[in-house]
Design a protein around this motif. Structure first.
Motif, PDB file in Angstrom:
ATOM      1  N   GLY A   1       0.853  -1.183   0.000  1.00 42.41           N
ATOM      2  CA  GLY A   1       0.000   0.000   0.000  1.00 42.41           C
ATOM      3  C   GLY A   1       0.883   1.224   0.000  1.00 42.41           C
ATOM      4  O   GLY A   1       2.085   1.143   0.304  1.00 42.41           O
ATOM      5  N   VAL A   2       0.280   2.365  -0.326  1.00 39.77           N
ATOM      6  CA  VAL A   2       1.078   3.592  -0.356  1.00 39.77           C
ATOM      7  C   VAL A   2       1.088   4.273   1.014  1.00 39.77           C
ATOM      8  O   VAL A   2       2.111   4.765   1.467  1.00 39.77           O
ATOM      9  CB  VAL A   2       0.601   4.541  -1.485  1.00 39.77           C
ATOM     10  N   GLY A   3      -0.064   4.268   1.700  1.00 40.19           N
ATOM     11  CA  GLY A   3      -0.149   4.920   3.015  1.00 40.19           C
ATOM     12  C   GLY A   3       0.595   4.086   4.047  1.00 40.19           C
ATOM     13  O   GLY A   3       0.498   2.853   4.048  1.00 40.19           O
TER      14      GLY A   3
ATOM     15  N   SER B   1      -7.635   0.792  -4.479  1.00 39.21           N
ATOM     16  CA  SER B   1      -6.598   0.133  -5.300  1.00 39.21           C
ATOM     17  C   SER B   1      -7.039  -1.234  -5.813  1.00 39.21           C
ATOM     18  O   SER B   1      -6.230  -1.983  -6.358  1.00 39.21           O
ATOM     19  CB  SER B   1      -5.316  -0.021  -4.468  1.00 39.21           C
TER      20      SER B   1
ATOM     21  N   HIS C   1     -13.258   0.732   1.173  1.00 37.99           N
ATOM     22  CA  HIS C   1     -11.819   0.958   0.940  1.00 37.99           C
ATOM     23  C   HIS C   1     -11.308   0.117  -0.242  1.00 37.99           C
ATOM     24  O   HIS C   1     -10.424  -0.730  -0.075  1.00 37.99           O
ATOM     25  CB  HIS C   1     -11.011   0.662   2.211  1.00 37.99           C
TER      26      HIS C   1
ATOM     27  N   ARG D   1      -7.722   8.735   3.949  1.00 39.78           N
ATOM     28  CA  ARG D   1      -7.796   8.023   5.219  1.00 39.78           C
ATOM     29  C   ARG D   1      -8.985   8.574   6.000  1.00 39.78           C
ATOM     30  O   ARG D   1      -9.214   9.788   6.042  1.00 39.78           O
ATOM     31  CB  ARG D   1      -6.517   8.220   6.049  1.00 39.78           C
TER      32      ARG D   1
ATOM     33  N   LEU E   1      -0.948   2.592  -7.642  1.00 37.22           N
ATOM     34  CA  LEU E   1      -2.396   2.656  -7.417  1.00 37.22           C
ATOM     35  C   LEU E   1      -3.002   4.025  -7.723  1.00 37.22           C
ATOM     36  O   LEU E   1      -4.174   4.275  -7.439  1.00 37.22           O
ATOM     37  CB  LEU E   1      -2.729   2.225  -5.980  1.00 37.22           C
TER      38      LEU E   1
HETATM   39  C1  DGY Z   1      -3.085   2.524   0.358  1.00 33.90           C
HETATM   40  O1  DGY Z   1      -2.325   1.964  -0.420  1.00 33.90           O
HETATM   41  O2  DGY Z   1      -2.680   3.245   1.259  1.00 33.90           O
HETATM   42  C2  DGY Z   1      -4.540   2.304   0.157  1.00 33.90           C
HETATM   43  O3  DGY Z   1      -5.289   2.985   1.056  1.00 33.90           O
HETATM   44  C3  DGY Z   1      -4.857   0.824   0.153  1.00 33.90           C
HETATM   45  O4  DGY Z   1      -4.468   0.292  -1.048  1.00 33.90           O
END
Ligand code: DGY
Length: 327
Positions: free
Chosen positions: A82-84, A296, A293, A245, A107
């Protein structure tokens, strides 16, 4: 003490089953993948990480200092799917000499698509109107039924003009001729030049935007940024979108704002907490569209994310700089 011989095999724990094609590139790794229906609890995860060299985790795992201690000093790399990365104590990882990686870029388009979908759902009341059919409420064509709002020519406010914010702005500036305003730590010459976008203060963005879409990281600065006072500064006809978020908005204040027509509608791909409790009053509102959620969640995106996770993991195990490094 003599130097330890370099390891030829590595133990990796993966906290959820993920799209796993690229795992075949990890031929010097023994992977254990958690196969419970729910994510491992903190206690289960603390057990599982003991002795691992690498950890592949997701946004639902709490990766704190204590967990890194439980893993042991051999843990070299945390590769986040994930990116976050607000669920990882990056400062603690740095202190332990653990490299942390994430999956930016992969994503961007998929998440911008979900934000775009939510905007359309809100502006044109797609969820409400579709759900009216199985309830038997579609009796005839209604001249006054489900009136929404045009998007063409209106103003889109992007809170956080990073990759995803830009991808969303690009869709609506080019496809719908929307004007774009944004907040960001720095001016974005590409967005200004290519999309005619303008960097403004948050207050100005809230005052002029017909759609406000959140694309910031969660941090001390952005936690509950959207509270009663922020919603009060928005137009009564405006749409609030959050695909970043859940805790960037105050959920109780959002409910009040929607219920009392302070703003017109909201589209959320993230809630606080997740999953949203079934008794959360937001779920009673027809002007609030909520998705679980899925920003992605496409085969292509999730496969790209696994590839980056694998590349980060391999680099971390080899003691190299991660291609997508967080620390
Ligand atoms: C992230 O990547 O942070 C999204 O929220 C989940 O894929």
């Amino acid at each position: 003490m003599a130097d330890q011989p370099a390891k030829s095999r590595f133990r990796i724990f993966v906290t959820r089953p993920i799209v796993d094609g690229p795992f075949s590139q990890l031929n010097n790794c023994d992977l254990e993948v958690w196969n419970g229906d729910a994510p491992p609890t903190y206690e289960q995860l603390s057990e599982k990480v003991r002795g691992v060299d690498g950890l592949i985790c997701t946004i639902t795992d709490n990766i704190d200092d204590k967990l890194m201690n439980a893993a042991g000093p051999q843990l070299k790399v945390i590769s986040n799917y994930g990116v976050g990365f607000n669920h990882i104590d990056v400062a603690a990882a740095t202190k332990h000499g653990i490299k942390v990686g994430n999956t930016p870029d992969a994503l961007t388009e998929a998440t911008a698509d979900i934000a775009a979908g939510l905007i359309l759902m809100c502006a044109r009341r797609l969820m409400e109107s579709s759900l009216s059919i199985p309830k038997g409420e579609w009796k005839t064509w209604e001249p006054l039924g489900f009136l929404g709002h045009d998007l063409a020519g209106k103003t889109l406010g992007i809170v956080g003009m990073g990759r995803i914010g830009y991808a969303l702005a690009r869709r609506f500036a080019r496809g719908w001729d929307m004007k774009v305003v944004y907040t960001s730590r720095s001016d974005k010459p590409d967005a200004n030049r290519d999309l005619g976008a303008k960097r403004v203060s948050l207050d100005e963005l809230l005052a002029v935007s017909d759609v406000v879409s959140v694309h910031t990281n969660l941090s001390a600065e952005t936690k509950y940024l959207f509270d009663k006072s922020a919603f009060a500064k928005m137009k009564p006809s405006s749409i609030f979108i959050n695909t970043a978020r859940g805790s960037v908005h105050n959920q109780k204040d959002l409910y009040e704002a929607l219920k009392n027509n302070v703003i017109a509608s909201a589209g959320l791909d993230v809630t606080d907490p997740e999953p949203i409790p079934l008794d959360d009053p937001l779920l009673t509102l027809s002007n609030c569209v909520i998705l679980p959620h899925i920003g992605s969640a496409t085969f292509e995106t999730r496969t790209r994310m696994t590839q980056i996770v694998v590349d980060n993991l391999k680099a971390g195990l080899a003691g190299q700089t991660l291609p997508c490094a967080v620390n």
